[in-house]
Design an enzyme around this catalytic site. Structure first.
Site, PDB file in Angstrom:
ATOM      1  N   GLU A 102      36.150  46.554  37.733  1.00  0.00           N
ATOM      2  CA  GLU A 102      35.992  45.131  38.015  1.00  0.00           C
ATOM      3  C   GLU A 102      37.367  44.452  37.984  1.00  0.00           C
ATOM      4  OE1 GLU A 102      34.817  42.831  39.405  1.00  0.00           O
ATOM      5  OE2 GLU A 102      33.219  41.815  38.319  1.00  0.00           O
ATOM      6  N   ASP A 103      37.493  43.365  38.715  1.00  0.00           N
ATOM      7  CA  ASP A 103      38.779  42.658  38.735  1.00  0.00           C
ATOM      8  C   ASP A 103      39.024  41.868  37.461  1.00  0.00           C
ATOM      9  OD1 ASP A 103      36.746  40.849  39.318  1.00  0.00           O
ATOM     10  OD2 ASP A 103      37.650  40.070  41.148  1.00  0.00           O
ATOM     11  N   ASP A 106      35.238  37.139  32.964  1.00  0.00           N
ATOM     12  CA  ASP A 106      35.409  35.719  32.701  1.00  0.00           C
ATOM     13  C   ASP A 106      34.338  35.302  31.682  1.00  0.00           C
ATOM     14  OD1 ASP A 106      36.345  33.109  33.085  1.00  0.00           O
ATOM     15  OD2 ASP A 106      35.095  32.773  34.842  1.00  0.00           O
ATOM     16  N   PHE A 155      42.539  29.593  36.495  1.00  0.00           N
ATOM     17  CA  PHE A 155      41.958  30.267  37.660  1.00  0.00           C
ATOM     18  C   PHE A 155      43.064  31.039  38.374  1.00  0.00           C
ATOM     19  CE2 PHE A 155      40.076  31.022  41.743  1.00  0.00           C
ATOM     20  CZ  PHE A 155      38.788  31.377  41.376  1.00  0.00           C
ATOM     21  N   VAL A 156      42.849  32.350  38.546  1.00  0.00           N
ATOM     22  CA  VAL A 156      43.891  33.188  39.127  1.00  0.00           C
ATOM     23  C   VAL A 156      43.450  33.793  40.461  1.00  0.00           C
ATOM     24  CG1 VAL A 156      45.042  33.747  36.946  1.00  0.00           C
ATOM     25  CG2 VAL A 156      43.141  35.184  37.735  1.00  0.00           C
ATOM     26  N   ARG A 168      43.605  37.051  48.658  1.00  0.00           N
ATOM     27  CA  ARG A 168      43.366  38.427  48.188  1.00  0.00           C
ATOM     28  C   ARG A 168      44.572  39.330  48.440  1.00  0.00           C
ATOM     29  NH1 ARG A 168      37.933  38.845  46.812  1.00  0.00           N
ATOM     30  NH2 ARG A 168      36.469  37.726  48.139  1.00  0.00           N
TER      31      ARG A 168
HETATM   32  P1  IMP Z   1      31.877  36.325  35.029  1.00  0.00           P
HETATM   33  O1  IMP Z   1      30.497  36.733  35.337  1.00  0.00           O
HETATM   34  O2  IMP Z   1      31.988  34.868  34.657  1.00  0.00           O
HETATM   35  O3  IMP Z   1      32.574  37.201  34.018  1.00  0.00           O
HETATM   36  O4  IMP Z   1      32.660  36.346  36.371  1.00  0.00           O
HETATM   37  C1  IMP Z   1      33.217  37.458  36.894  1.00  0.00           C
HETATM   38  C2  IMP Z   1      33.532  37.253  38.352  1.00  0.00           C
HETATM   39  O5  IMP Z   1      33.920  35.910  38.656  1.00  0.00           O
HETATM   40  C3  IMP Z   1      34.711  38.118  38.711  1.00  0.00           C
HETATM   41  O6  IMP Z   1      34.274  39.344  39.166  1.00  0.00           O
HETATM   42  C4  IMP Z   1      35.400  37.319  39.782  1.00  0.00           C
HETATM   43  O7  IMP Z   1      34.856  37.669  41.039  1.00  0.00           O
HETATM   44  C5  IMP Z   1      35.052  35.883  39.485  1.00  0.00           C
HETATM   45  N1  IMP Z   1      36.153  35.212  38.766  1.00  0.00           N
HETATM   46  C6  IMP Z   1      36.190  34.858  37.475  1.00  0.00           C
HETATM   47  N2  IMP Z   1      37.341  34.275  37.152  1.00  0.00           N
HETATM   48  C7  IMP Z   1      38.079  34.269  38.273  1.00  0.00           C
HETATM   49  C8  IMP Z   1      39.417  33.805  38.577  1.00  0.00           C
HETATM   50  O8  IMP Z   1      40.179  33.274  37.742  1.00  0.00           O
HETATM   51  N3  IMP Z   1      39.814  33.996  39.865  1.00  0.00           N
HETATM   52  C9  IMP Z   1      39.031  34.573  40.818  1.00  0.00           C
HETATM   53  N4  IMP Z   1      37.802  35.028  40.572  1.00  0.00           N
HETATM   54  C10 IMP Z   1      37.322  34.866  39.305  1.00  0.00           C
HETATM   55 MG    MG Z   2      34.367  40.138  40.965  1.00  0.00          MG
END
Ligand code: IMP
Ligand code: MG
Length: 181
Positions: A102-103, A106, A155-156, A168
């Site tokens: 995963e990238d 959050d 936000f990155v 991207r």
């Molecule tokens: P989570 O479910 O809140 O942990 O969100 C995870 C997903 O939200 C990641 O796989 C990203 O696709 C997106 N995401 C969360 N934070 C960022 C950010 O700072 N930049 C870009 N995408 C983000």
């Molecule tokens: Mg993602």
């Protein structure tokens, strides 16, 4: 840098060199941990594909790559809290060692859901590898076995991560600043 959009600018947070070094370290640990066991990498689209493309070239194991598209975010940067599977894996993971790539983690909602969901398919094991972690934003606990960088609550974009599908292709991770805000 040629990647610019009106009303927005970026500030480097993790450089391309730092990323390369970290990716190699993570791949080395993965190689040692799994020894010669075959691995299935589950790459979460779209954000993780750049990271995964680099990572697999340093993992010295027999491995398969499969993809899954999930959505927890709409076109804006705010989470909806709802996770949907948009595209599922091609192959069964039953009896396989699975590593989710995963990238960024959050709130943790996406990976928390996916971790439980994939475990229910009867794999031999499931672990998580994430390039970035924003611990300040965590709403649910997620076991990230292989973690690249902890970053502040910003936000990155870049290195696969987008804002409304933009950025991207940046070769580094940058904080996105929106001038209107
Ligand atoms: P989570 O479910 O809140 O942990 O969100 C995870 C997903 O939200 C990641 O796989 C990203 O696709 C997106 N995401 C969360 N934070 C960022 C950010 O700072 N930049 C870009 N995408 C983000
Ligand atoms: Mg993602």
């Amino acid at each position: 840098m040629a990647v610019t959009y009106p009303g927005e600018h970026t500030e480097v947070l993790v450089s391309a060199d730092q990323i390369t070094h970290k990716v190699q370290q993570l791949a080395h640990r993965i190689t040692l941990d799994y020894k010669d066991r075959p691995l299935v990498l589950v790459v979460i689209l779209k954000g993780a594909y750049v990271f995964a493309a680099d990572l697999i070239r340093y993992i010295d194991l027999p491995l398969h790559v499969d993809f899954m598209a999930l959505s927890s975010y709409g076109p804006s940067s705010r989470t909806s809290g709802v996770v949907r599977i948009q595209n599922d894996l091609n192959d069964s993971i039953e009896g396989q060692h699975v590593l989710i790539v995963e990238d960024i983690v959050d709130t943790g909602l996406t990976l928390n859901y996916l971790f439980g969901h994939l475990k229910a398919r009867g794999p031999a094991s499931v672990r998580i590898c994430a390039l970035l972690d924003k611990p300040d934003r965590r709403m649910v606990a997620v076991p990230v076995h292989y973690k690249g960088f902890e970053i502040p609550n910003e936000f990155v974009v870049g290195y696969g991560l987008d804002f409304a599908e933009r950025y991207r292709n940046l070769p580094y991770v940058a904080v996105l600043h929106r001038d209107a805000e």
